[in-house]
Design an enzyme around this catalytic site. Structure first.
Site, PDB file in Angstrom:
ATOM      1  N   HIS B  85       0.849  -1.206   0.000  1.00  0.00           N
ATOM      2  CA  HIS B  85       0.000   0.000   0.000  1.00  0.00           C
ATOM      3  C   HIS B  85       0.882   1.253   0.000  1.00  0.00           C
ATOM      4  CE1 HIS B  85      -2.911   3.056   1.281  1.00  0.00           C
ATOM      5  NE2 HIS B  85      -2.124   3.332   2.304  1.00  0.00           N
ATOM      6  N   ASP B 114       6.825  21.252 -26.668  1.00  0.00           N
ATOM      7  CA  ASP B 114       6.697  19.935 -26.044  1.00  0.00           C
ATOM      8  C   ASP B 114       7.720  19.895 -24.911  1.00  0.00           C
ATOM      9  OD1 ASP B 114       6.603  16.962 -25.586  1.00  0.00           O
ATOM     10  OD2 ASP B 114       5.340  17.085 -27.369  1.00  0.00           O
ATOM     11  N   TRP B 150       7.046   0.097   3.839  1.00  0.00           N
ATOM     12  CA  TRP B 150       7.563   0.738   2.618  1.00  0.00           C
ATOM     13  C   TRP B 150       8.964   1.284   2.845  1.00  0.00           C
ATOM     14  CZ3 TRP B 150       8.938   5.726   0.887  1.00  0.00           C
ATOM     15  CH2 TRP B 150       8.829   6.748   1.838  1.00  0.00           C
ATOM     16  N   SER B 178      13.011   5.633 -14.007  1.00  0.00           N
ATOM     17  CA  SER B 178      11.900   6.397 -14.580  1.00  0.00           C
ATOM     18  C   SER B 178      11.819   7.795 -13.970  1.00  0.00           C
ATOM     19  CB  SER B 178      10.605   5.630 -14.353  1.00  0.00           C
ATOM     20  OG  SER B 178       9.501   6.484 -14.389  1.00  0.00           O
ATOM     21  N   SER B 179      11.907   7.864 -12.627  1.00  0.00           N
ATOM     22  CA  SER B 179      11.788   9.172 -11.967  1.00  0.00           C
ATOM     23  C   SER B 179      12.917  10.098 -12.359  1.00  0.00           C
ATOM     24  CB  SER B 179      11.842   9.016 -10.450  1.00  0.00           C
ATOM     25  OG  SER B 179      10.697   8.404  -9.992  1.00  0.00           O
ATOM     26  N   HIS B 262      13.468  11.848   3.289  1.00  0.00           N
ATOM     27  CA  HIS B 262      12.879  13.127   3.647  1.00  0.00           C
ATOM     28  C   HIS B 262      12.693  14.062   2.469  1.00  0.00           C
ATOM     29  CE1 HIS B 262      10.666  15.324   6.463  1.00  0.00           C
ATOM     30  NE2 HIS B 262      11.116  16.381   5.827  1.00  0.00           N
ATOM     31  N   GLU B 264      12.144  13.077  -0.321  1.00  0.00           N
ATOM     32  CA  GLU B 264      11.042  12.415  -1.024  1.00  0.00           C
ATOM     33  C   GLU B 264       9.677  12.939  -0.565  1.00  0.00           C
ATOM     34  OE1 GLU B 264      10.659  10.275  -3.457  1.00  0.00           O
ATOM     35  OE2 GLU B 264       8.557   9.777  -3.128  1.00  0.00           O
ATOM     36  N   TYR B 266       9.012  15.839   0.415  1.00  0.00           N
ATOM     37  CA  TYR B 266       8.793  17.157  -0.206  1.00  0.00           C
ATOM     38  C   TYR B 266       8.574  17.031  -1.693  1.00  0.00           C
ATOM     39  CZ  TYR B 266       9.760  18.915   4.328  1.00  0.00           C
ATOM     40  OH  TYR B 266       9.689  19.142   5.661  1.00  0.00           O
ATOM     41  N   SER B 277      -1.189  27.301  -5.375  1.00  0.00           N
ATOM     42  CA  SER B 277      -0.845  28.686  -5.703  1.00  0.00           C
ATOM     43  C   SER B 277      -1.384  29.106  -7.065  1.00  0.00           C
ATOM     44  CB  SER B 277       0.679  28.877  -5.686  1.00  0.00           C
ATOM     45  OG  SER B 277       1.208  28.465  -4.456  1.00  0.00           O
ATOM     46  N   HIS B 311      15.143  13.164  11.842  1.00  0.00           N
ATOM     47  CA  HIS B 311      13.982  13.315  12.740  1.00  0.00           C
ATOM     48  C   HIS B 311      13.050  12.109  12.635  1.00  0.00           C
ATOM     49  CE1 HIS B 311      11.851  15.736   9.339  1.00  0.00           C
ATOM     50  NE2 HIS B 311      11.527  14.473   9.254  1.00  0.00           N
ATOM     51  N   HIS B 312      13.317  11.228  11.655  1.00  0.00           N
ATOM     52  CA  HIS B 312      12.569   9.969  11.609  1.00  0.00           C
ATOM     53  C   HIS B 312      13.177   8.932  12.546  1.00  0.00           C
ATOM     54  CE1 HIS B 312      10.270  11.139   7.966  1.00  0.00           C
ATOM     55  NE2 HIS B 312      11.342  11.850   7.728  1.00  0.00           N
ATOM     56  N   THR B 337       7.123  27.117   5.305  1.00  0.00           N
ATOM     57  CA  THR B 337       5.787  26.547   5.080  1.00  0.00           C
ATOM     58  C   THR B 337       4.727  27.502   5.590  1.00  0.00           C
ATOM     59  OG1 THR B 337       6.835  24.424   5.501  1.00  0.00           O
ATOM     60  CG2 THR B 337       4.460  24.433   5.289  1.00  0.00           C
ATOM     61  N   LYS B 340       4.021  30.174   3.175  1.00  0.00           N
ATOM     62  CA  LYS B 340       3.123  29.752   2.097  1.00  0.00           C
ATOM     63  C   LYS B 340       1.658  29.820   2.540  1.00  0.00           C
ATOM     64  CE  LYS B 340       6.000  26.982  -0.790  1.00  0.00           C
ATOM     65  NZ  LYS B 340       5.528  27.614  -2.013  1.00  0.00           N
ATOM     66  N   ARG B 459       1.623   1.346  15.184  1.00  0.00           N
ATOM     67  CA  ARG B 459       1.276   1.181  13.768  1.00  0.00           C
ATOM     68  C   ARG B 459       1.804  -0.165  13.278  1.00  0.00           C
ATOM     69  NH1 ARG B 459       5.763   4.912  10.661  1.00  0.00           N
ATOM     70  NH2 ARG B 459       4.665   4.163   8.828  1.00  0.00           N
TER      71      ARG B 459
END
Lengths: 297, 535
Positions: B85, B114, B150, B178-179, B262, B264, B266, B277, B311-312, B337, B340, B459
């Protein structure tokens, strides 16, 4: 069709028509991923299967795709479809690709630094980890190169003198010769171009041959293998991925050599040559980093 | 931004482009395409299908957690569901959806014919279905699919994983390829393909945020490739990167993973900021408040994202100095943030607001994303994180930023630009049903997770203590309702693709500004063959 307007200088941005090659490439990567995954399982768990064949088929298809795709692009380029703007796209694309490669190596250098500066000292009881050492790994002393692991694997370190130093000199010289080949191309000195490019390819091959010898030496004489703890891990993965990149770079240079013989490049228009040469210089810089951080320090 | 364009005009473009190719027919159009709009459509449909597949797995998780005790699935299968998931939603749904939007919109927004490298663009897309085919099929191999979360922490992914880990590793490798190619394409397009006069500080914010996202992608996807490579060699080839017996360290895995992970997160939210925006000024009928500060805030968030990864890992026993550094660096992110959120609210201040469907989703985004941001701030505080770590509070936090954040922004974007893509207005009644059902159910789903998390429910465990039963029942009901609500979206999209609905004007929305609103609706197959000049 866009091409029909062609032979005249093409200033509009060239947006290619439909192309079969990307999907061929996607199928190739699919076969490579499935094949490599299954091959890994079969090889290490002693199972029977088609992993190896699938992988080989994928690599073959990738070759077909690269040849077809590049042929397509060479034809377009030779018939004047490309504008200066498109040339910039290719160059910028190549530079960002090289940056992604830098970050790939950064992951392994990061592992090397973390193990040396943090993990091993902590296992040896540094910082506030006295009890870790005392209770979990009694008698383990932190050191680098890690020739005796906490689990008790013994090995010997690879010195920097001899083969590695010679290889460093070889790669550095190859960067210089490739540069002079490029200068020869820009000044339309054909002989300088072909000779210098040929010498670069030769140096690349010698480097790879010596690397193989060094690996044989490590396995046979030093007992330094992929399984001999974090020192061997970082050594073989860093030098191994570098070796793969040198192999790829050499193949690129060989292709460029034949394209030079065919007269594909002009003093002003030679993106493929420039990209290949950037790639070679990048591989050299990685080696210099390797030589310092893996071999000397 | 008001970009007055000296438009060569589509009439001229059509006259000139008569021998120009339109959309080819049949399946070949999609397999061989080099057209950014086709590729954008492919990405978006692929992302939506993956969203439904990943969502179905979430339904399995919620069905199992409906009651305490084990009743529906085996614990190992439960673990596979949470793992796949997560992987599908991150790499298969959110990221491809943003890439699809980038493909559709960036060339139209900057006046380019293009993407810069159209064939590579096609390759980037077609790798993805194959990558996920491998990942999903690994669920059916002997021993089951990936079951280590994950984040594939070592030693779960090395010592304790099944053989299918090899398939997982190589599928992540090709997703990464790909990315990276997609990101290179975006950067080169923005650097090299802007129409004359489209200066940096005139670029729409969606373009800006995607440019910065693409930098992040190129910088961290290769690190992920390195991490999975080390997992592969540790599991199959006897290396000891994450094994203390060989001088390695399982915590090192977490450092490498989160150095990727991390930035990732963002990658999954910066394009959302760009979308919001674009939408808020349209329906507030005011220019975006603080355009330049938005650009700088986005860049600051991206730079900070490289120095907050640990921080993880507050509970892994890092030295105190490291915990303090990562705590304060993380809290620093709330400054840009906050800029924003302030700017979006200030844009609406005294605006002539209307509440069309994209605006509803954008407003829900601002409120609910901010809730996720605030719970993130709580998690950033080291001492309290010791309590929250690995509880449902974390699950609540990242689902608020990813579902009501990233996913809501994608839905807002689809509703905002869909009329431009199809030339017809979508079914507004269905859309409003979709919005309200999603909004209510998503909060029933995720809000109580804060409570059970604070009370200590861990979890990734298929069972829980009786005290959490009532809340979990509500969470599951919310989950099923949210899942069903997305079928409304599916129905709406199918209707839209069948060209049902009223024709719309070129501008579509009254307050919309920007190059993409000056071309016809639906957008022609090729736009800006000749670049417009922006004054």
């Amino acid at each position: 069709m866009a091409q029909q307007e062609a032979p005249v200088a093409y200033e509009k941005y060239y947006v290619p028509d439909q192309s079969p090659w990307p999907i061929v490439g996607a199928v190739a990567l699919f076969l490579i991923a499935v094949g490599a995954g299954n091959f890994t399982i079969e090889m290490t768990k002693g199972k029977e299967g088609f992993g190896g064949y699938t992988l080989a088929a994928g690599l073959f298809l990738l070759m077909v795709m690269l040849v077809g795709w590049f042929k397509n692009q060479i034809d377009e380029s030779m018939s004047g479809l490309y504008s200066a703007q498109l040339g910039r796209s290719y160059r910028q694309g190549m530079l960002w690709f090289i940056f992604s490669e830098v970050m790939f190596f950064a992951a392994f250098f990061g592992a090397l630094f973390y193990a040396r500066m943090i993990a091993i000292p902590w296992l040896g009881g540094a910082s506030n980890n006295a009890m870790t050492n005392e209770v979990l790994w009694p008698g383990f002393e932190a050191m680098w190169p890690l020739v005796s692991t906490p689990g008790g694997i013994q090995t010997q370190a690879m010195g920097w003198m001899g083969l590695p130093a010679i290889n460093t000199v070889i790669l550095l010289i190859s960067s210089v010769t490739l540069h002079y080949a490029h200068v020869g191309l820009e000044q339309a000195k054909r002989k300088q171009l072909t000779v210098m490019l040929g010498v670069t390819i030769l140096l690349g091959c010698i480097f790879l041959g010596l690397q193989v010898q060094e690996y044989v030496h490590a396995y046979r004489d030093l007992g330094l293998t992929l399984q001999s703890g974090i020192y061997g891990n970082t050594f073989f993965l860093l030098t191994g991925f570098h070796g793969l990149h040198v192999t790829l770079g050499t193949i690129i240079l060989i292709v460029l050599f034949f394209r030079v013989l065919k007269g594909h490049f002009t003093p002003k228009e030679h993106f493929a040559f420039q990209a290949g040469s950037w790639y070679w210089h990048f591989v050299d810089v990685v080696w210099v980093m390797l030589f310092f951080f893996v071999y000397i320090l | 931004m008001s970009t007055a364009t000296e438009h060569v005009g589509h009439d001229a473009e059509h006259a000139h482009g008569e021998h120009h190719h339109g959309a080819p027919a049949g399946i070949k159009r999609w397999l061989f395409t080099t057209n950014h709009k086709d590729i954008g459509t492919l990405y978006l449909w692929f992302a939506f299908i993956m969203f439904l597949v990943g969502g179905a797995m979430a339904m399995v998780i919620r069905a199992e957690l409906f009651q305490p005790g084990l009743q529906i699935v085996e614990p190992n299968f439960f673990n596979q569901m949470t793992t796949v998931h997560g992987l599908i939603m991150v790499f298969g749904a959110v990221m491809p959806a943003f890439t699809g939007l980038a493909n559709w919109l960036i060339p139209m927004m900057i006046g380019a014919p293009d993407m810069a490298l159209p064939r590579m663009n096609n390759w980037s897309f077609w790798i993805l279905p194959f990558a996920f085919l491998i990942l999903l099929s690994s669920l059916f191999v002997e021993g089951g699919g990936p079951a280590f979360g994950w984040t594939f922490y070592a030693p779960l992914s090395t010592t304790y994983s099944g053989d299918s880990t090899a398939l997982f590793v190589f599928s992540v490798h090709i997703m990464g390829i790909s990315s990276i190619m997609g990101a290179i394409n975006v950067i080169v397009t923005i650097f090299n393909m802007r129409a004359p006069g489209m200066t940096w500080m005139k670029m729409p914010l969606f373009v800006w945020t995607w440019l910065i996202t693409a930098f992040l992608l190129i910088a961290v996807m290769p690190v992920l490739a390195g991490a999975v490579t080390m997992v592969l060699t540790d599991k199959f080839f006897g290396t000891h990167f994450f094994d203390a017996a060989g001088g390695g360290d399982p915590v090192m895995f977490q450092h490498i993973f989160w150095f990727f992970g991390h930035p990732e997160v963002y990658i999954m939210i910066l394009p959302a900021f760009g979308i919001i925006s674009q939408i808020i000024p349209t329906f507030a009928r005011k220019r975006l408040f603080g355009y330049a500060s938005m650009v700088y805030a986005t860049a600051s968030i991206a730079l900070l994202s490289f120095i907050v990864w640990a921080h993880h890992m507050f509970t892994t026993g890092m030295p105190l100095a490291a915990e303090m550094f990562f705590m304060f660096a993380t809290m620093l992110i709330s400054v840009p943030t906050g800029v924003k959120v302030f700017n979006w609210v200030a844009t609406m201040w005294r605006g002539s607001m209307t509440f069309e469907v994209p605006m509803l989703f954008a407003l829900a985004f601002i409120v609910l994303f901010t809730i996720g941001g605030l719970s993130g701030l709580m998690l950033a505080i080291t001492p309290v994180d010791f309590q929250y770590h690995d509880t449902y509070f974390v699950v609540a936090h990242f689902h608020y930023v990813l579902v009501t954040g990233a996913v809501f922004s994608i839905m807002a974007a689809v509703y905002y630009w869909l009329p431009k893509w199809t030339g017809r207005m979508f079914d507004i009644t269905l859309a409003k049903w979709h919005f309200w059902c999603s909004l209510i159910s998503v909060n029933v789903l995720f809000f109580p997770m804060h409570f059970v998390g604070l009370a200590g429910m861990p979890r990734r465990i298929p069972d829980y203590a009786l005290q959490f039963a009532d809340f979990n029942k509500w969470i599951s009901i919310g989950g099923f309702a949210f899942g069903l609500s997305q079928l409304i979206f599916l129905a709406l999209l199918i209707k839209a693709c069948r060209h049902q609905g009223e024709k719309v004007s070129d501008q579509v929305w009254e307050g919309a500004e920007g190059l993409e609103w000056e071309i016809p609706s639906p957008a022609p197959y090729h736009t800006f063959d000749t670049p417009p000049v922006i004054k």
